[in-house]
Design a protein around this motif. Structure first.
Motif, PDB file in Angstrom:
ATOM      1  N   GLU A   1      37.554   7.507  35.113  1.00  0.00           N
ATOM      2  CA  GLU A   1      37.470   6.833  33.816  1.00  0.00           C
ATOM      3  C   GLU A   1      38.383   7.524  32.800  1.00  0.00           C
ATOM      4  OE1 GLU A   1      34.249   5.882  30.307  1.00  0.00           O
ATOM      5  OE2 GLU A   1      33.502   6.046  32.365  1.00  0.00           O
TER       6      GLU A   1
ATOM      7  N   LYS B   1      41.561   5.852  30.856  1.00  0.00           N
ATOM      8  CA  LYS B   1      41.692   5.903  29.400  1.00  0.00           C
ATOM      9  C   LYS B   1      43.000   6.581  28.999  1.00  0.00           C
ATOM     10  CE  LYS B   1      36.878   5.681  28.011  1.00  0.00           C
ATOM     11  NZ  LYS B   1      35.831   6.253  27.177  1.00  0.00           N
TER      12      LYS B   1
ATOM     13  N   GLU C   1      45.880   4.140  29.456  1.00  0.00           N
ATOM     14  CA  GLU C   1      45.836   3.154  28.371  1.00  0.00           C
ATOM     15  C   GLU C   1      46.358   3.775  27.071  1.00  0.00           C
ATOM     16  OE1 GLU C   1      42.331   1.001  25.868  1.00  0.00           O
ATOM     17  OE2 GLU C   1      42.071   1.066  28.047  1.00  0.00           O
ATOM     18  N   TYR C   2      45.943   4.991  26.791  1.00  0.00           N
ATOM     19  CA  TYR C   2      46.369   5.741  25.613  1.00  0.00           C
ATOM     20  C   TYR C   2      47.886   5.973  25.643  1.00  0.00           C
ATOM     21  CZ  TYR C   2      46.667  10.138  22.831  1.00  0.00           C
ATOM     22  OH  TYR C   2      47.002  11.125  21.957  1.00  0.00           O
TER      23      TYR C   2
ATOM     24  N   ALA D   1      34.627  10.109  28.382  1.00  0.00           N
ATOM     25  CA  ALA D   1      34.688   9.600  29.749  1.00  0.00           C
ATOM     26  C   ALA D   1      33.505  10.113  30.568  1.00  0.00           C
ATOM     27  CB  ALA D   1      35.993  10.016  30.403  1.00  0.00           C
TER      28      ALA D   1
END
Length: 145
Positions: A54, A58, A61-62, A49
């Motif tokens: 950011e 992430k 999303e993970y 990142a």
């Protein structure tokens, strides 16, 4: 016979084999299956990142991808008649697996083993090696093909 089987899953290709082995044993022994995904910066790759926002995007999303993985595998196991639950926990994978096995009173842990170079083993350690040494129950380690 096994009554409670903890299956440790990650986002690797090997995860499907780990799940299938755990499910197969649970079917034969009529055991309850607990699927676990540990959210870890090591698996996410925190250095990728550019900034905190950011990284947080992430991470979210993970987290969602992990829950989708667990839910889909639970659906498969339940469809085949195996009583299955799942949990996703933030932490260090090796110790989290052992702590959950202890608190949930697992009879067996199914975990994958990823081949690493000796230098990677030294720097990063091995989840399966830690679990084999510190688990409160039997451990089945699935080797890569």
């Amino acid at each position: 016979m096994f009554q409670r089987i903890l299956v440790a899953l990650d986002n690797s290709e090997m995860s499907q084999r780990v799940f299938e082995e755990g499910l197969s044993i649970a079917k034969v022994t009529h055991a309850h299956l607990m699927l676990l995904h540990v959210l870890s910066d090591l698996e996410l790759g925190y250095a990728n990142a550019k900034n905190l926002d950011e990284h947080l995007d992430k991470w979210e999303e993970y987290r969602k991808k992990g829950l989708e993985l667990l839910q889909s595998r639970q659906n498969i196991a339940t469809y085949t008649g195996v009583d299955t639950g799942f949990t996703q926990i933030v932490g260090s994978a090796p110790s989290t697996i052992c702590k959950l096995a202890q608190s949930w009173k697992a009879d067996l842990i199914v975990v994958g083993h990823q081949r690493k170079s000796p230098l990677q083993e030294l720097a990063l350690g091995s989840v399966s090696n830690y679990v084999m040494h510190y688990a409160p129950c039997s451990v089945l380690t699935i080797q890569p093909t």
